[in-house]
Scaffold this motif. Structure first.
Motif, short mmCIF file in Angstrom:
data_model
loop_
_atom_site.label_atom_id
_atom_site.label_comp_id
_atom_site.label_asym_id
_atom_site.label_seq_id
_atom_site.Cartn_x
_atom_site.Cartn_y
_atom_site.Cartn_z
N THR A 84 104.34 21.31 -45.15
CA THR A 84 103.34 20.60 -45.60
C THR A 84 102.96 19.33 -45.36
O THR A 84 101.84 18.54 -45.63
CB THR A 84 103.54 20.35 -47.03
OG1 THR A 84 104.72 19.51 -47.54
CG2 THR A 84 103.72 21.81 -47.79
N ILE A 148 92.93 27.42 -43.40
CA ILE A 148 93.91 27.91 -44.46
C ILE A 148 93.25 28.10 -45.93
O ILE A 148 92.09 27.33 -46.23
CB ILE A 148 94.89 27.16 -44.78
CG1 ILE A 148 96.06 27.56 -45.99
CG2 ILE A 148 94.62 25.62 -45.23
CD1 ILE A 148 97.10 27.60 -45.36
N SER A 149 93.10 29.34 -46.53
CA SER A 149 92.47 29.63 -47.63
C SER A 149 92.56 28.70 -48.83
O SER A 149 93.66 28.03 -48.92
CB SER A 149 92.68 31.16 -48.02
OG SER A 149 93.97 30.94 -48.32
N ASP A 151 93.53 29.26 -51.60
CA ASP A 151 94.89 29.47 -52.73
C ASP A 151 95.87 29.25 -51.62
O ASP A 151 97.17 29.56 -52.21
CB ASP A 151 94.71 30.84 -53.13
CG ASP A 151 94.78 31.94 -52.27
OD1 ASP A 151 94.85 31.64 -51.02
OD2 ASP A 151 94.85 33.19 -52.29
N GLY A 152 95.73 28.84 -50.38
CA GLY A 152 96.90 28.60 -49.53
C GLY A 152 97.74 29.91 -49.23
O GLY A 152 98.82 29.76 -48.46
N ASN A 153 97.27 31.05 -49.47
CA ASN A 153 97.92 32.39 -49.00
C ASN A 153 97.42 32.96 -47.71
O ASN A 153 97.92 34.01 -47.24
CB ASN A 153 97.71 33.20 -50.14
CG ASN A 153 98.68 32.63 -51.08
OD1 ASN A 153 99.71 32.02 -51.14
ND2 ASN A 153 98.16 32.98 -52.39
N THR A 154 96.33 32.47 -47.01
CA THR A 154 95.91 33.19 -45.79
C THR A 154 95.39 32.01 -44.89
O THR A 154 95.01 30.80 -45.21
CB THR A 154 94.50 33.90 -46.04
OG1 THR A 154 94.66 34.79 -47.24
CG2 THR A 154 94.11 34.68 -44.75
#
Ligand code: IPM
Ligand code: MG
Length: 372
Positions: A84, A148-149, A151-154
């Motif tokens: 991060t 980065i999406s 929601d942080g998942n893609t």
């Protein structure tokens, strides 16, 4: 010749190995009647700690004001283990390459006769290996749009190349092949990637300007295998940024230690010379880091400015140190007490006294009668 050199030694073992390269360049200047100046500047984690920026503007100014750059290494575990982190040391190096237009990264890989037994690969496979990797350095997935999406998942990284970016390094690779064994191997993944198909097309077209050079194509997965099965098939390797990063680390196994591999990063206006290894933080301050990659990078710097006799002298000194086992522990199974500094001192002394016998080296250069 007057040469102004910016010294960006960076993090971890960077400063220790760069110090040896500077020492060696100073010996060259004295013995060959040149004037080299060295201006230090901050980069990487060290620059983040002191100025909050991995490539401060002041460092870029120093680089632009000098004729060339000697680079150490960057990276620190506190960033590696923190996905991060917003600011990372590596951003400094990437920005430097981009800002200075250092688009061609040249990485020579050689199997030294005296080190054939040090590689985990069989001697008969690696003997005679002499490869020059031309890695594109300012394009591809390293520099494409990153997303980065919410929601942080893609996440995604775009691999983009333009014809122009491919053309300029391709010409350099073909020109290099002319004074070598007349073969260029393009490594790509053209069976899957559109960007690789563009590389094949452009490189194929340019090859017509160099009829004396044989052009070969290999998919990167196959190339990774061929590199350790039969490295002697390669002369000049031409490849894009990420494949070149991976293949060159793999190729370093042939030489016996990644601590031997030097590189040149070249652009139209600027040039930078650096070992291909990283900052090796576990070794920092222990005196065990191999300075040869940095010293050989200094030799590449001299070649770049057509000081070929001087570069040859450094290479001769390095070969002598390898032959006499004056090497750091990564290569040395015979002596475990030779430090980074000892290797630099030996090479410096060889340059000062190239005609000395080994006996003299034993007595005057290392002061350890058991060494040779
Ligand atoms: C290299 C290094 C760099 C790269 C890192 C430190 C950004 O691995 O020079 O090969 O990936 O280019
Ligand atoms: Mg790398």
């Amino acid at each position: 010749m007057n040469l102004k050199i910016a010294v960006l030694s960076g993090d971890g073992i960077g400063p220790e190995v760069t110090e040896q390269a500077v020492k060696v360049l100073k010996a060259i200047a004295i013995n060959f009647d040149h004037h080299f100046s060295f201006t230090p500047a901050l980069v990487g984690a060290t620059a983040i700690d002191q100025l909050g920026d991995p490539l401060p503007e002041s460092t870029l100014d120093v680089c632009r004001a000098n004729d060339s750059i000697l680079f150490g290494a960057i990276g620190h575990p506190k960033y590696d283990n923190d996905p991060t982190a917003k600011v990372r040391p590596e951003q400094g190096l990437l920005k430097l390459r981009k800002e200075l237009g250092l688009y061609a990264n040249v990485r020579p890989v050689k199997a030294y006769e005296s080190l054939l037994g040090k590689s985990p690969l069989k001697k008969k496979i690696i003997k005679g290996t002499d490869i020059s990797i031309y890695r594109e350095l300012t394009g591809g997935i390293y520099f494409g749009e990153k997303k980065i999406s919410a929601d942080g998942n893609t996440a995604s990284d775009l691999c983009e190349y333009s014809r122009y970016e491919i053309e300029r390094i391709t010409h350099l690779a073909f020109k290099a092949a002319k004074s070598r064994r007349h073969k260029v191997t393009l490594i790509d993944k053209a069976n899957v990637l559109e960007s690789s198909r563009l590389w094949r097309k452009v490189v194929g077209e340019i090859s017509k300007d160099y009829p004396e050079i044989e052009l070969d194509y290999l998919f990167v997965d196959n190339a990774a295998m061929q590199m350790i099965l039969n490295p002697n098939q390669f002369d000049v390797i031409l490849t894009e940024n990420l494949f070149g990063d991976v293949i060159s680390d793999e190729a370093s196994v042939i030489g016996g230690s990644i601590g031997l591999l030097a590189s040149a990063s070249l652009g139209d206006k600027h040039s930078m010379f650096e070992p291909i290894h990283g900052s090796y933080p576990q070794a920092e301050g222990k005196g065990i880091a191999n300075p040869i990659a940095s010293i050989l990078s200094a030799a590449m710097l001299l070649d770049h400015f057509e000081l070929n006799r001087e570069a040859k002298m450094i290479r001769k000194a390095v070969e002598k140190s390898l032959k006499l086992n004056i090497t750091t522990p990564d290569l040395n199974t015979k002596f475990d007490n030779i430090t980074t500094n000892n290797v630099g001192d030996f090479i410096e002394d060889f340059i000062n006294n190239p005609d000395d016998s080994n006996m003299n080296f034993k007595n005057m250069h290392l002061g350890q009668s058991t060494i040779i």
